[in-house]
Scaffold this active site. Structure first.
Site, PDB file in Angstrom:
ATOM      1  N   CYS A  12       0.856  -1.179   0.000  1.00 13.05           N
ATOM      2  CA  CYS A  12       0.000   0.000   0.000  1.00 13.05           C
ATOM      3  C   CYS A  12       0.897   1.236   0.000  1.00 13.05           C
ATOM      4  CB  CYS A  12      -0.906  -0.007   1.231  1.00 13.05           C
ATOM      5  SG  CYS A  12      -0.004   0.133   2.802  1.00 13.05           S
ATOM      6  N   HIS A  40       5.834  -5.120   8.575  1.00 13.84           N
ATOM      7  CA  HIS A  40       5.751  -6.517   8.999  1.00 13.84           C
ATOM      8  C   HIS A  40       6.033  -7.448   7.823  1.00 13.84           C
ATOM      9  CE1 HIS A  40       3.328  -5.787  12.936  1.00 13.84           C
ATOM     10  NE2 HIS A  40       4.625  -5.787  13.126  1.00 13.84           N
ATOM     11  N   CYS A  95       2.803   5.771   8.473  1.00  9.76           N
ATOM     12  CA  CYS A  95       1.812   6.004   7.423  1.00  9.76           C
ATOM     13  C   CYS A  95       0.985   7.252   7.760  1.00  9.76           C
ATOM     14  CB  CYS A  95       0.904   4.787   7.323  1.00  9.76           C
ATOM     15  SG  CYS A  95      -0.521   5.024   6.244  1.00  9.76           S
ATOM     16  N   HIS A 123      -1.158  -4.795  18.968  1.00  2.59           N
ATOM     17  CA  HIS A 123      -0.555  -4.452  17.681  1.00  2.59           C
ATOM     18  C   HIS A 123       0.200  -3.126  17.814  1.00  2.59           C
ATOM     19  CE1 HIS A 123      -0.180  -3.274  13.453  1.00  2.59           C
ATOM     20  NE2 HIS A 123      -0.350  -4.549  13.166  1.00  2.59           N
ATOM     21  N   GLU A 125       0.588  -0.593  15.934  1.00  2.00           N
ATOM     22  CA  GLU A 125      -0.159   0.597  15.527  1.00  2.00           C
ATOM     23  C   GLU A 125      -1.091   1.066  16.633  1.00  2.00           C
ATOM     24  OE1 GLU A 125      -3.904   1.755  12.750  1.00  2.00           O
ATOM     25  OE2 GLU A 125      -2.446   0.429  11.797  1.00  2.00           O
ATOM     26  N   THR A 166      -6.211   1.105  11.350  1.00  4.99           N
ATOM     27  CA  THR A 166      -6.335   1.305   9.898  1.00  4.99           C
ATOM     28  C   THR A 166      -6.666   0.027   9.144  1.00  4.99           C
ATOM     29  OG1 THR A 166      -3.941   1.037   9.597  1.00  4.99           O
ATOM     30  CG2 THR A 166      -4.773   3.292   9.834  1.00  4.99           C
ATOM     31  N   SER A 222       1.770  -9.845  10.132  1.00  6.19           N
ATOM     32  CA  SER A 222       0.989  -8.794   9.481  1.00  6.19           C
ATOM     33  C   SER A 222      -0.492  -8.912   9.824  1.00  6.19           C
ATOM     34  CB  SER A 222       1.180  -8.878   7.960  1.00  6.19           C
ATOM     35  OG  SER A 222       0.233  -8.080   7.288  1.00  6.19           O
ATOM     36  N   ASN A 224      -2.991  -7.030   8.672  1.00  5.96           N
ATOM     37  CA  ASN A 224      -3.880  -6.912   7.514  1.00  5.96           C
ATOM     38  C   ASN A 224      -3.901  -8.195   6.699  1.00  5.96           C
ATOM     39  OD1 ASN A 224      -2.244  -6.406   4.795  1.00  5.96           O
ATOM     40  ND2 ASN A 224      -1.144  -5.352   6.419  1.00  5.96           N
TER      41      ASN A 224
END
Length: 272
Positions: A12, A40, A95, A123, A125, A166, A222, A224
């Protein structure tokens, strides 16, 4: 065998930006330090280390004169303060979508509101975002949110500023929003799931519904990628998550005529 490849698979914008910053800094500075995994994906981190981007796990491992790159997931506020106190150079590769969440949490703190983050508590983030306020609350799913609200009736009247990790699964976020709108009297809700995540999840679900087997490529750490696997599993009975081509076993494909392939946002094109 026919293979349907997701158009959105792979890096991304935020990940691509972070990797580019690491490559550029390593070359221009003759080396740099990555505090934790900048993204990650261990293979990408290994490639960056070969360019001179040394990975360390704590501020104590940073030396005077180092240039430190902060990871794409964002870094805890106290870590940034510790780096500043050391007087080292800092380049923030977080990000922009993550930085928006930081700003919303900081604004909530200043206004005396309670930031509520829908995401995975451990996590990086979410940990980084939560560190921007002394009042931060994290709920991973609608069940956790309901338990937190039921724990004290006064919480339903709190001034809540609600954001999402996110990479949060869209359906999880929407269920949480329903609960908040129904039960809470003073909740400000900010949809902070990034567009890239939403497109990847939607496309993965669509492809998984058309194939006999689905392969999702990405690092085990990861979030996502894990969420893509979970989403695909709702629509396809045979879903495999692998880190690279070496993880694909021939028996994955037994009896299949159509395969789907997607990848997490931290998976480089070469691996896909």
């Amino acid at each position: 065998m026919r293979v349907i490849l997701a158009e959105t698979a792979g890096f991304c914008y935020g990940v691509e930006r972070a990797v580019r910053l690491a490559e550029q800094t390593a070359r221009e500075k003759g080396g740099c330090v990555m505090l934790g995994s900048i993204i990650h994906n261990d293979k990408v981190v290994g490639q960056l280390e070969a360019l001179g981007a040394r990975q360390v796990q704590s501020v104590e491992d940073v030396h005077p004169g180092d240039t430190v790159l902060l990871r794409a997931h964002g870094e805890r506020a106290e870590v940034i303060r510790a780096l500043e106190a050391k007087g080292v150079g800092v380049i923030d590769a977080a990000c922009p979508h993550v930085l928006r969440i930081h700003r919303l949490v900081e604004q909530a703190e200043k206004r005396g509101r309670t930031p509520l983050i829908i995401g995975e508590a451990h996590h990086p983030e979410v940990v980084a975002a939560a560190s921007r306020s002394t009042r931060s609350v994290v709920a991973e799913n609608p069940e956790e949110l309901s338990r937190w609200l039921d724990g004290d009736a006064a919480r339903r009247d709190l001034g809540l500023s609600v954001v999402a990790q996110t990479t949060c699964i869209r359906s999880v976020w929407e269920e949480c929003v329903k609960i908040l709108k129904k039960q809470c009297t003073n909740a400000e809700i900010f949809d902070t799931i990034c567009d890239a995540t939403q497109k990847r999840q939607s496309e993965a679900a669509n492809i998984a519904g058309q194939v006999d087997v689905m392969v999702v490529v990405g690092d085990r750490k990861s979030a996502n990628t894990k969420h893509l696997t979970e989403i695909c599993s709702v629509h396809c009975s045979r879903v495999y998550q692998v880190e690279g081509a070496e993880g694909v076993q021939t028996d994955f494909l037994n009896g299949c005529s159509v395969a789907g392939l997607t990848a997490g946002a931290s998976t480089p094109a070469g691996i896909i």
